[in-house]
Design a protein around this motif. Structure first.
Motif, PDB file in Angstrom:
ATOM      1  N   ILE B   7       0.940  -0.802  -0.152  1.00 47.96           N
ATOM      2  CA  ILE B   7       0.155   0.372   0.105  1.00 47.96           C
ATOM      3  C   ILE B   7       0.772   0.762   0.020  1.00 47.96           C
ATOM      4  O   ILE B   7       1.745   1.400   0.617  1.00 47.96           O
ATOM      5  CB  ILE B   7      -1.021  -0.311   0.732  1.00 47.96           C
ATOM      6  CG1 ILE B   7      -1.875  -1.131   1.377  1.00 47.96           C
ATOM      7  CG2 ILE B   7      -1.944   1.416   0.968  1.00 47.96           C
ATOM      8  CD1 ILE B   7      -2.663  -1.763   3.263  1.00 47.96           C
ATOM      9  N   ASP B   9       0.825   5.882  -0.785  1.00 48.58           N
ATOM     10  CA  ASP B   9      -0.099   6.878  -1.546  1.00 48.58           C
ATOM     11  C   ASP B   9      -1.152   6.557  -1.346  1.00 48.58           C
ATOM     12  O   ASP B   9      -1.606   7.365  -2.433  1.00 48.58           O
ATOM     13  CB  ASP B   9       0.770   7.728  -2.264  1.00 48.58           C
ATOM     14  CG  ASP B   9       2.264   7.963  -2.007  1.00 48.58           C
ATOM     15  OD1 ASP B   9       2.658   8.198  -0.808  1.00 48.58           O
ATOM     16  OD2 ASP B   9       2.793   7.249  -3.142  1.00 48.58           O
ATOM     17  N   ASN B  10      -2.111   5.510  -0.919  1.00 46.21           N
ATOM     18  CA  ASN B  10      -3.292   5.587  -0.669  1.00 46.21           C
ATOM     19  C   ASN B  10      -3.872   4.283  -1.923  1.00 46.21           C
ATOM     20  O   ASN B  10      -5.139   4.549  -2.019  1.00 46.21           O
ATOM     21  CB  ASN B  10      -4.128   7.241  -0.837  1.00 46.21           C
ATOM     22  CG  ASN B  10      -5.781   6.978  -0.637  1.00 46.21           C
ATOM     23  OD1 ASN B  10      -5.517   5.797   0.409  1.00 46.21           O
ATOM     24  ND2 ASN B  10      -6.368   7.694  -0.748  1.00 46.21           N
ATOM     25  N   GLU B  11      -2.553   3.746  -2.570  1.00 47.33           N
ATOM     26  CA  GLU B  11      -2.935   3.385  -3.756  1.00 47.33           C
ATOM     27  C   GLU B  11      -2.230   1.461  -3.525  1.00 47.33           C
ATOM     28  O   GLU B  11      -1.664   1.585  -2.163  1.00 47.33           O
ATOM     29  CB  GLU B  11      -1.804   3.325  -4.770  1.00 47.33           C
ATOM     30  CG  GLU B  11      -2.110   2.565  -5.841  1.00 47.33           C
ATOM     31  CD  GLU B  11      -2.110   2.906  -7.255  1.00 47.33           C
ATOM     32  OE1 GLU B  11      -0.407   4.057  -6.888  1.00 47.33           O
ATOM     33  OE2 GLU B  11      -2.193   3.118  -8.558  1.00 47.33           O
ATOM     34  N   PHE B  37     -13.273   2.921  -7.515  1.00 47.47           N
ATOM     35  CA  PHE B  37     -11.433   2.958  -7.461  1.00 47.47           C
ATOM     36  C   PHE B  37     -10.747   3.463  -8.571  1.00 47.47           C
ATOM     37  O   PHE B  37     -12.072   3.608  -9.796  1.00 47.47           O
ATOM     38  CB  PHE B  37     -10.809   1.952  -6.969  1.00 47.47           C
ATOM     39  CG  PHE B  37     -11.004   1.191  -5.763  1.00 47.47           C
ATOM     40  CD1 PHE B  37     -10.717   1.812  -4.758  1.00 47.47           C
ATOM     41  CD2 PHE B  37     -12.827   0.360  -5.435  1.00 47.47           C
ATOM     42  CE1 PHE B  37     -10.989   1.671  -3.212  1.00 47.47           C
ATOM     43  CE2 PHE B  37     -12.894   0.160  -3.826  1.00 47.47           C
ATOM     44  CZ  PHE B  37     -11.609   0.495  -2.386  1.00 47.47           C
ATOM     45  N   HIS B  38     -10.105   3.793  -9.091  1.00 45.22           N
ATOM     46  CA  HIS B  38      -9.219   3.809 -10.001  1.00 45.22           C
ATOM     47  C   HIS B  38      -8.189   2.468 -10.238  1.00 45.22           C
ATOM     48  O   HIS B  38      -7.817   2.354  -9.266  1.00 45.22           O
ATOM     49  CB  HIS B  38      -8.141   5.206 -10.266  1.00 45.22           C
ATOM     50  CG  HIS B  38      -9.102   6.777 -10.427  1.00 45.22           C
ATOM     51  ND1 HIS B  38      -9.548   6.815 -11.249  1.00 45.22           N
ATOM     52  CD2 HIS B  38      -8.821   7.872  -8.788  1.00 45.22           C
ATOM     53  CE1 HIS B  38      -9.773   8.011 -11.030  1.00 45.22           C
ATOM     54  NE2 HIS B  38      -9.662   8.409  -9.713  1.00 45.22           N
ATOM     55  N   SER B  52      -3.132  -2.178  -9.705  1.00 44.42           N
ATOM     56  CA  SER B  52      -3.445  -1.035  -8.453  1.00 44.42           C
ATOM     57  C   SER B  52      -4.750  -0.687  -8.618  1.00 44.42           C
ATOM     58  O   SER B  52      -5.139  -0.845  -9.934  1.00 44.42           O
ATOM     59  CB  SER B  52      -2.587   0.233  -8.816  1.00 44.42           C
ATOM     60  OG  SER B  52      -2.403   0.538 -10.175  1.00 44.42           O
ATOM     61  N   LYS B  54      -6.879   2.221  -6.353  1.00 50.01           N
ATOM     62  CA  LYS B  54      -6.790   3.658  -5.696  1.00 50.01           C
ATOM     63  C   LYS B  54      -8.225   4.358  -6.063  1.00 50.01           C
ATOM     64  O   LYS B  54      -8.687   4.432  -6.343  1.00 50.01           O
ATOM     65  CB  LYS B  54      -5.878   4.501  -6.442  1.00 50.01           C
ATOM     66  CG  LYS B  54      -5.848   5.668  -5.765  1.00 50.01           C
ATOM     67  CD  LYS B  54      -4.623   6.608  -6.551  1.00 50.01           C
ATOM     68  CE  LYS B  54      -3.704   7.831  -5.289  1.00 50.01           C
ATOM     69  NZ  LYS B  54      -2.447   8.450  -5.777  1.00 50.01           N
ATOM     70  N   GLN B  60      -9.630  10.123   2.357  1.00 50.98           N
ATOM     71  CA  GLN B  60      -8.340   9.030   2.678  1.00 50.98           C
ATOM     72  C   GLN B  60      -8.691   7.680   3.468  1.00 50.98           C
ATOM     73  O   GLN B  60      -9.568   7.356   4.880  1.00 50.98           O
ATOM     74  CB  GLN B  60      -6.995   9.884   3.140  1.00 50.98           C
ATOM     75  CG  GLN B  60      -6.169  10.679   3.236  1.00 50.98           C
ATOM     76  CD  GLN B  60      -5.014  10.548   2.275  1.00 50.98           C
ATOM     77  OE1 GLN B  60      -4.290   8.733   2.901  1.00 50.98           O
ATOM     78  NE2 GLN B  60      -4.466  11.009   0.899  1.00 50.98           N
ATOM     79  N   LEU B  66      -7.107  -0.076   4.425  1.00 53.83           N
ATOM     80  CA  LEU B  66      -6.625   0.070   2.807  1.00 53.83           C
ATOM     81  C   LEU B  66      -5.896  -1.702   2.810  1.00 53.83           C
ATOM     82  O   LEU B  66      -6.023  -1.653   2.216  1.00 53.83           O
ATOM     83  CB  LEU B  66      -5.489   1.063   3.454  1.00 53.83           C
ATOM     84  CG  LEU B  66      -5.687   2.312   2.508  1.00 53.83           C
ATOM     85  CD1 LEU B  66      -4.862   3.708   2.999  1.00 53.83           C
ATOM     86  CD2 LEU B  66      -5.874   2.066   1.344  1.00 53.83           C
TER      87      LEU B  66
END
Ligand code: SF4
Lengths: 498, 126
Positions: B7, B9-11, B37-38, B52, B54, B60, B66
């Motif tokens: 995980i 940066d929030n991804e 999500f992206h 991935s 995000k 957040q 997460l």
């Protein structure tokens, strides 16, 4: 190991002659799908809707050929017997499976059965979520003309279905009772000439029903389908009638209809609104106390005013909570020895627990529109479903198939029908194609269009998908958790097929 | 090269061996993340997919959320890969089954003509 020596044609399929079939790990997979039901259990469902509930991880073992014929004898036997795996590339009983599949799709054989005649758009109610009705005396503008009734009947009898249903809807259908009488008598005559079965239904709020009307219905074996949203404080808020209680009129009408027509000739449908969500128990109790044998907990339609007014907006999650509470109450009645069903559950359970399907237009694949239902609007327009004509009232004519002046072929097999048919089977839709509940669920292009802006739909944000997936999963969870519930559900499913 | 699911940066980033996971299965899995999500699929190297997701919103997610999401994605990738194996391995039998179901007897023996054979299984051998 022998299989390792051969030149494999693929990662998974090996030349089957090289198999020693006695070797327990060598089996072929048959088509089936998988879903996680709870933290501990998963389900696999084959192409004809048979299912097995298994401990988590079993699906992976099956696919990886880790089920051993001797060690896992019981599971292995179940998988073979239920057509999840086979010891031959093509199972010897594939014809049996094909017949089962055909049975599940038998509704396709009959083609359109339900013909909705929107006999009048006029109504004396002003329900806040109703998108179509008009409070007016103008018969010429808002009643179906005799000429259009004739054309509708003509088209109805062109259906290959040997038994057709003629359903009169409104507005308030009884405001045009003379036209209903004309249509019924004409259709009855033709049905006899053609040797076809004919069921007649009037959908009405019963506010203006009279003994005379009901005597006529009795004489002509016309069924009554009415609306009841729950106890008075829910029903009257949902269904506004100036200077009167819609609830009192409905209950009085139900009693009178039952007296004249017989108890089982009258059914009631509820519409769930934001207000209803607070009263799951009370709504169920109302139906039970009025002597109904069940209730259909319907989601509110997302069309027309219903979509545009805040009053009727609520999230699927809230509906699901409402649904589960109501279902619990219904099960309580059953535990006490009463036979009282929830009809959405009954539709799913029939598909889950029996070899049959249910002719329910919202949950079919290929979809029920055109295949099961067609709508003749008061003005002569022909729509694919009841919801389609409601969209048309908002000037969205996506599902207008034509008019009553068109030919049967143009309406049912024309360009529009062909366009819709591209996406009306959930077997071919992204998301649905690998969903374990595909056989129990259906496709609803009209709903997709109305809620998501395109007929194909996007499952991750679809309320249709979210609702069906969770209700099916929940029904299975309930059956697995309590053998009494399984027995009750089996009874519901059995009676639905009789 | 060794890749570690993580995980950052929030991804959520998960790596998948291209010889074990099919591209189809990864797309089918990511489809269900598209509402919130992206979702992205690329190559980390020639033998490894980089998957991935995000969150779309700027909110957040907590580190617990997460972490759960990472677990869910890993599990979903396995599930969809297994589903994909079943779908592909059984495509011929499924085609045959449906052809038989809707036929008037003409498929009671073997299907005439060429049957598609994407995984090298030849039904005409049976
Ligand atoms: S709509 Fe949802 S629940 Fe129904 S078959 Fe498709 S993916 Fe499954």
């Amino acid at each position: 190991m022998e299989a390792n020596k051969v030149d494999r044609k693929s990662r998974k399929f090996k030349d089957f002659e090289t198999f020693d079939l006695k070797e327990s790990t060598q089996y072929f997979l048959l088509p089936f799908r998988f879903h996680r039901v709870t933290a501990e259990k998963e389900i696999i469902v084959n192409e004809v809707g048979d299912y097995l509930i298994l401990p988590n991880g079993t699906f992976e073992k099956i696919v990886k050929r880790q089920i051993n014929k001797e060690i896992d004898a019981e599971l292995y036997g179940d998988l073979i017997a239920n057509f999840f795996i086979s010891e031959q590339a093509i199972p010897p009983l594939i014809d049996v499976l094909a017949t089962r599949y055909r049975t599940k799709k038998l509704f396709l054989n009959y083609f359109t059965g339900l013909h909705i005649f929107v006999i009048s758009l006029r109504c004396e109610h002003t329900c806040h979520y109703c998108q179509v009705s008009r409070v007016t005396q103008n018969r010429d503008l808002y009643d179906m003309s005799i000429a259009n009734i004739d054309k509708g009947i003509d088209i109805m009898f062109k259906s290959p279905n040997s038994h057709v249903t003629m359903e009169f809807q409104g507005g308030e259908a009884l405001l045009a009772f003379d036209n209903i009488k004309y249509a019924v008598e004409k259709a009855e005559k033709i049905a006899i000439e053609l040797g076809k079965g004919l069921t007649k239904v009037i959908c009405t709020n019963l506010a203006i029903v009279t003994e005379e009307i009901l005597e006529y219905c009795k004489e002509h074996k016309i069924l009554i389908s009415t609306s009841l949203d729950g106890p008075q404080y829910v029903h009257d808020k949902n269904r506004h009638k100036p200077h009167a209680s819609s609830y009192e009129l409905a209950v009085k009408g139900i009693e009178l209809s039952r007296k004249i027509l017989g108890h089982d000739q009258v059914s009631a449908l509820m519409t769930t609104t934001k207000l209803s969500l607070d009263y799951p128990i009370e709504i169920v109790d109302e139906y039970f106390n009025l002597g109904f044998q069940g209730i259909f907990l319907r989601n509110i339609s997302p069309y027309g005013f219903a979509l545009r007014t805040d009053k009727s907006k609520y999230e699927t999650d809230k509906f699901l909570t409402f649904y589960k509470k109501a279902l619990d109450r219904i099960l309580d009645y059953n535990f006490k020895g009463h036979y009282f069903t929830e009809d959405l559950a009954r539709i799913f359970l029939t598909k889950i627990l029996t070899p049959f399907n249910v002719g329910f237009v919202d949950l079919q694949s290929p979809a029920g529109l055109i295949n099961g239902v067609i709508v003749f609007n008061y003005d002569g327009a022909v729509y694919a479903t009841d919801e389609s004509r409601m969209l048309a009232e908002q000037k969205d004519f996506t599902f207008k198939l034509g008019t009553l002046d068109d030919t049967y072929n143009d309406l049912f097999f024309g360009k529009k029908a062909q366009e819709i048919s591209q996406i009306w089977a959930n077997e071919g839709l992204t998301g649905c194609s690998e969903c374990a509940f595909q056989q129990y669920c259906g496709a609803d292009p009209v709903h997709n269009h109305a809620t998501q802006g395109d007929m194909y739909g996007y499952r991750p944000t679809s309320d249709f998908c979210q609702k069906n997936m969770e209700i099916i999963r929940y029904l299975i969870e309930l059956m697995e958790s309590d053998v009494r519930i399984k027995k009750i559900f089996e009874r519901w499913a059995k009676t639905a097929t009789h | 090269m060794q890749f570690q699911n993580k995980i950052k940066d929030n991804e959520i980033i998960v790596f998948a061996d291209t010889s074990l996971y099919s591209k189809d299965s990864i797309f089918k899995c990511l489809y269900w993340y598209g509402d919130k999500f992206h979702a992205n699929l690329s190559f980390a190297d020639s033998n490894t997919y980089r998957v991935s997701v995000k969150p779309i919103s700027t909110t957040q997610l907590s580190s617990d959320e997460l972490e759960n999401l990472l677990l869910k994605l890993e599990r979903d990738l396995v599930d969809f890969n297994l589903r994909d194996i079943v779908t592909k391995e059984t495509q011929n039998v499924r085609d045959l089954l449906i052809a038989k179901a809707f036929s008037n007897g003409e498929f009671d023996e073997l299907p005439p003509g060429e049957v598609s054979d994407p995984v090298g299984f030849n039904p005409n051998l049976s």
